[in-house]
Scaffold this motif. Sequence first.
Motif, PDB file in Angstrom:
ATOM      1  N   PRO A   6      -3.305   1.957  -2.335  1.00 53.23           N
ATOM      2  CA  PRO A   6      -1.941   2.477  -2.422  1.00 53.23           C
ATOM      3  C   PRO A   6      -1.085   1.945  -1.284  1.00 53.23           C
ATOM      4  N   ALA A   7       0.116   1.505  -1.608  1.00 54.30           N
ATOM      5  CA  ALA A   7       1.031   1.075  -0.560  1.00 54.30           C
ATOM      6  C   ALA A   7       1.385   2.284   0.303  1.00 54.30           C
ATOM      7  N   VAL A 138       3.057   1.777 -13.865  1.00 55.42           N
ATOM      8  CA  VAL A 138       3.621   2.917 -13.137  1.00 55.42           C
ATOM      9  C   VAL A 138       4.221   2.461 -11.808  1.00 55.42           C
ATOM     10  N   ASP A 139       3.542   1.540 -11.114  1.00 52.04           N
ATOM     11  CA  ASP A 139       4.076   1.033  -9.853  1.00 52.04           C
ATOM     12  C   ASP A 139       5.376   0.265 -10.068  1.00 52.04           C
ATOM     13  N   HIS A 140       5.454  -0.453 -11.186  1.00 45.46           N
ATOM     14  CA  HIS A 140       6.690  -1.183 -11.498  1.00 45.46           C
ATOM     15  C   HIS A 140       7.859  -0.206 -11.621  1.00 45.46           C
ATOM     16  N   ILE A 141       7.616   0.924 -12.248  1.00 46.48           N
ATOM     17  CA  ILE A 141       8.662   1.939 -12.384  1.00 46.48           C
ATOM     18  C   ILE A 141       9.090   2.441 -11.010  1.00 46.48           C
ATOM     19  N   TRP A 142       8.114   2.667 -10.149  1.00 47.46           N
ATOM     20  CA  TRP A 142       8.436   3.158  -8.810  1.00 47.46           C
ATOM     21  C   TRP A 142       9.173   2.093  -7.993  1.00 47.46           C
ATOM     22  N   ILE A 143       8.810   0.832  -8.173  1.00 47.38           N
ATOM     23  CA  ILE A 143       9.505  -0.268  -7.502  1.00 47.38           C
ATOM     24  C   ILE A 143      10.978  -0.279  -7.901  1.00 47.38           C
ATOM     25  N   ASP A 144      11.238  -0.168  -9.188  1.00 51.31           N
ATOM     26  CA  ASP A 144      12.622  -0.150  -9.655  1.00 51.31           C
ATOM     27  C   ASP A 144      13.385   1.036  -9.068  1.00 51.31           C
ATOM     28  N   ASP A 153      12.846  -2.944   1.187  1.00 50.21           N
ATOM     29  CA  ASP A 153      11.670  -3.338   1.952  1.00 50.21           C
ATOM     30  C   ASP A 153      10.414  -2.626   1.457  1.00 50.21           C
ATOM     31  N   GLN A 154      10.547  -1.342   1.145  1.00 56.27           N
ATOM     32  CA  GLN A 154       9.406  -0.599   0.623  1.00 56.27           C
ATOM     33  C   GLN A 154       9.025  -1.108  -0.768  1.00 56.27           C
ATOM     34  N   ALA A 155      10.022  -1.497  -1.551  1.00 56.10           N
ATOM     35  CA  ALA A 155       9.735  -2.068  -2.867  1.00 56.10           C
ATOM     36  C   ALA A 155       8.975  -3.378  -2.720  1.00 56.10           C
ATOM     37  N   LEU A 156       9.374  -4.215  -1.763  1.00 56.02           N
ATOM     38  CA  LEU A 156       8.703  -5.495  -1.551  1.00 56.02           C
ATOM     39  C   LEU A 156       7.248  -5.303  -1.136  1.00 56.02           C
ATOM     40  N   GLU A 157       6.969  -4.257  -0.363  1.00 57.37           N
ATOM     41  CA  GLU A 157       5.584  -3.969   0.024  1.00 57.37           C
ATOM     42  C   GLU A 157       4.710  -3.743  -1.198  1.00 57.37           C
ATOM     43  N   LEU A 158       5.218  -2.969  -2.131  1.00 60.84           N
ATOM     44  CA  LEU A 158       4.440  -2.650  -3.322  1.00 60.84           C
ATOM     45  C   LEU A 158       4.386  -3.850  -4.275  1.00 60.84           C
ATOM     46  N   ILE A 159       5.440  -4.641  -4.323  1.00 59.57           N
ATOM     47  CA  ILE A 159       5.419  -5.868  -5.130  1.00 59.57           C
ATOM     48  C   ILE A 159       4.317  -6.795  -4.635  1.00 59.57           C
ATOM     49  N   GLU A 160       4.174  -6.891  -3.321  1.00 66.76           N
ATOM     50  CA  GLU A 160       3.155  -7.776  -2.734  1.00 66.76           C
ATOM     51  C   GLU A 160       1.747  -7.368  -3.145  1.00 66.76           C
ATOM     52  N   VAL A 161       1.522  -6.071  -3.338  1.00 64.77           N
ATOM     53  CA  VAL A 161       0.203  -5.584  -3.750  1.00 64.77           C
ATOM     54  C   VAL A 161      -0.245  -6.251  -5.050  1.00 64.77           C
ATOM     55  N   ALA A 177      11.341  -9.038  -6.856  1.00 65.24           N
ATOM     56  CA  ALA A 177      11.514  -9.600  -5.511  1.00 65.24           C
ATOM     57  C   ALA A 177      12.690 -10.570  -5.491  1.00 65.24           C
ATOM     58  N   GLY A 178      12.856 -11.342  -6.567  1.00 62.09           N
ATOM     59  CA  GLY A 178      13.996 -12.239  -6.654  1.00 62.09           C
ATOM     60  C   GLY A 178      15.311 -11.488  -6.724  1.00 62.09           C
ATOM     61  N   ILE A 179      15.318 -10.384  -7.464  1.00 63.57           N
ATOM     62  CA  ILE A 179      16.533  -9.562  -7.565  1.00 63.57           C
ATOM     63  C   ILE A 179      16.926  -9.030  -6.192  1.00 63.57           C
TER      64      ILE A 179
END
Length: 545
Positions: A6-7, A138-144, A153-161, A177-179
Motif C-alpha cells: 500500500p502506498a 480501485v487504486d486508479h479510482i483513488w488516483i483520480d 504528488d500523492q497520486a504520482l506515488e500510487l501511480i509508480e506502484v 501521470a501525463g495529465i
Amino acid sequence: MANPKPARNQAGDASRPEDALKARMIGAQTLLAAVAAKTQGQHPRKPFNAPPASKAERKASKKAIELTSEATKALHARRYKVAETLFDQAIALFPSPPHRLLINRLTAASKAANHAYVAEHYPQVRAMAKTDDEKATVDHIWIDCLVAAGYPDQALELIEVWRTSDVKTWASIQTVAGIIEEDRGNFDRAMAIQEAILARDPDCAVARWHLSLHQMAAGKLPEAFQNYDIRWEISDFPSEHRKFEISRWQGEALEGKKILVWREQGVGDEIRFAGLLSDLVMAGADVTFECTAKLVPLFRPSLPDIKVTPVVPAANRTPALYAEFDFETPLGSLARFLRPSAEALQAKARPFLKRSPEIENNVREAMNARPDQPVIGLCWRSSLRNLHRDKNYLRAEHIAALKLLGRSGFICLQYDQCGEEVAIMQELGLPVTQFSSIDQMNDLAGAALLAGACDLVISAGTATAELAAGLGVPTLLFGPQHSRIRLGTDGMPWHAATRYMPTIPDEPIELMKTILFDWEKIAAWAEDKSISGRKIDWSQSYPGA
C-alpha cells in the motif's frame, strides 16, 4: 506480479492529505484516514455465494441482479448519477454485498465526480479487492480522486506502484501521470510519458488520446490534430460514436462534392468548431451540418450557404438517408485539414454568428443603459460542477468586485439557475441585470441577443464564451493556466477578439485584481476589437469614475 505494498497515502497518516479532503469534498462523512482506522483489523466480508434460504431472500436476490444489470447499462451509457442510485439499491438488498458490486459502485462514483463517496469508501473496497486487476482498478479510482482534490504528488506515488505491472488498467493508470505533468506545464514530460506507453503498446488508444491533448497544450500542430482522431476509439469519449456507409473525409478535394458534418462534444465546442464550416463552402462543397437541435435557430441565419439540420435521432437513421453524400466527418476533425496550425486558425478567425443590432439596442434599453454606457456580460462558471472544475471558476462574491468599474452596466449571461448568486452580487453592490424570461440554457438565439448587447463579456470556459466570441463581442475568457484550447499560444487562436486570462486555482480573487488593475488597457482593447458600431465612452467604466 506480487501484491503491491500500500502506498503511504493509503494509511491513516495525519501528515498525508486525507485530513484535508473533508474540507475539499463537501459531503464526505468519513475521511480516508478515519475509515482506514475503523477498518483496521477487520476481515473483508465474505462474498455472497450461498443460495438464498427463503422465498424473500430469493426475491431480493433476483431484484438485486436486475438492479445491477440496469446500473451497468447506465454506467456504459454515461448516466453516472443514475448508475450510482441503482447500485446503491442493489447493495442494500444484500446482507453482505459481493465485492465486485462494491467496486462497480466505486467506479460509478468516480465517473460521476462524486469524490466524497470515493474518499469515504475507498479503504473498505480496496481491502476487499482480491486480484491485482481489481486492486489496480480501485487504486486508479483513488488516483483520480487525489488529482481532483489537488494532491498530484500523492497520486504520482500510487501511480509508480503500478508502473511495471501487467494489469489490464496499467496504461490507463500511467496516462494520469501525463495529465498531472501537463497541468503543471511540463508538456515535454507529459508527452514522453504517453510515448513510453505507446512504445510498450502501440495500439493503446487512451495513451494516444492523451498524447494529442498534451500536444495541443504544447502547440505541437498538426500532430495533435492527427492524433486527436483516436478519440472515437475511447469508450469514455463523451460523444456518440456514429457509423456510416459513406467515406470519412480525409482532406480530399471537395469541389462539387456533398459532405455531411455532424456534431460532437459540448455546445461550446460545437460553436467553436462551427466557425470552420465556411472553409468547406469556400472549397466548393455542398455542406449539410447536423447540429444540436437547440443550435438550429442560431446557426441557420448565420450559415446561409450551409444546410443546417438538427441531428437525426439514432432510431430514425438509415443508410438511404445519407446515400447522397460523398463524405462525412465529425465537426471536431475539420481543423486537421482546414486550419492545421495556430497561425492558420488566427489568420482565418472571423466572427460568424449573425447579430441583430436593433434587438441588441432594445436589450440595452430594457436594462436602462445609456447609449454610450459600457455594458459587460458575466458568466462565472459552467453548469457542470465538480471538485476539479471549480478550482478555475468564480463565486458571486468574487464577481461583485467588478462594482468598482465606474458606471458600467452588467448583464447576467450565466445560463443555468443562478438567482441566488445574482442576488448576492446585487446585495454586494454590483448592478447586474438578469433577463430571467430568456432560458439561456436552451434558447441559444435569445442568449446570443443578450451577449450581443454587451460591449465586453467576461466568462469562464463555457458555451457563453464561445457564443460571445462567435458574435465578435470582445471576450475575456478565464481558465486554467495551461488550457489546451490556447494551442500553445498566449491567446485564443480560434477567435479574433478573445483575450485569455489564466486563473490561479483556489485564489480566484487574483483574477479580479488583474482585471481591475489592467482595466484601462482592457477597455482600450475592447474598443479596438468591437464590431458593434456603438459609440461607447469607456472612460465611464474606469475604476473610480
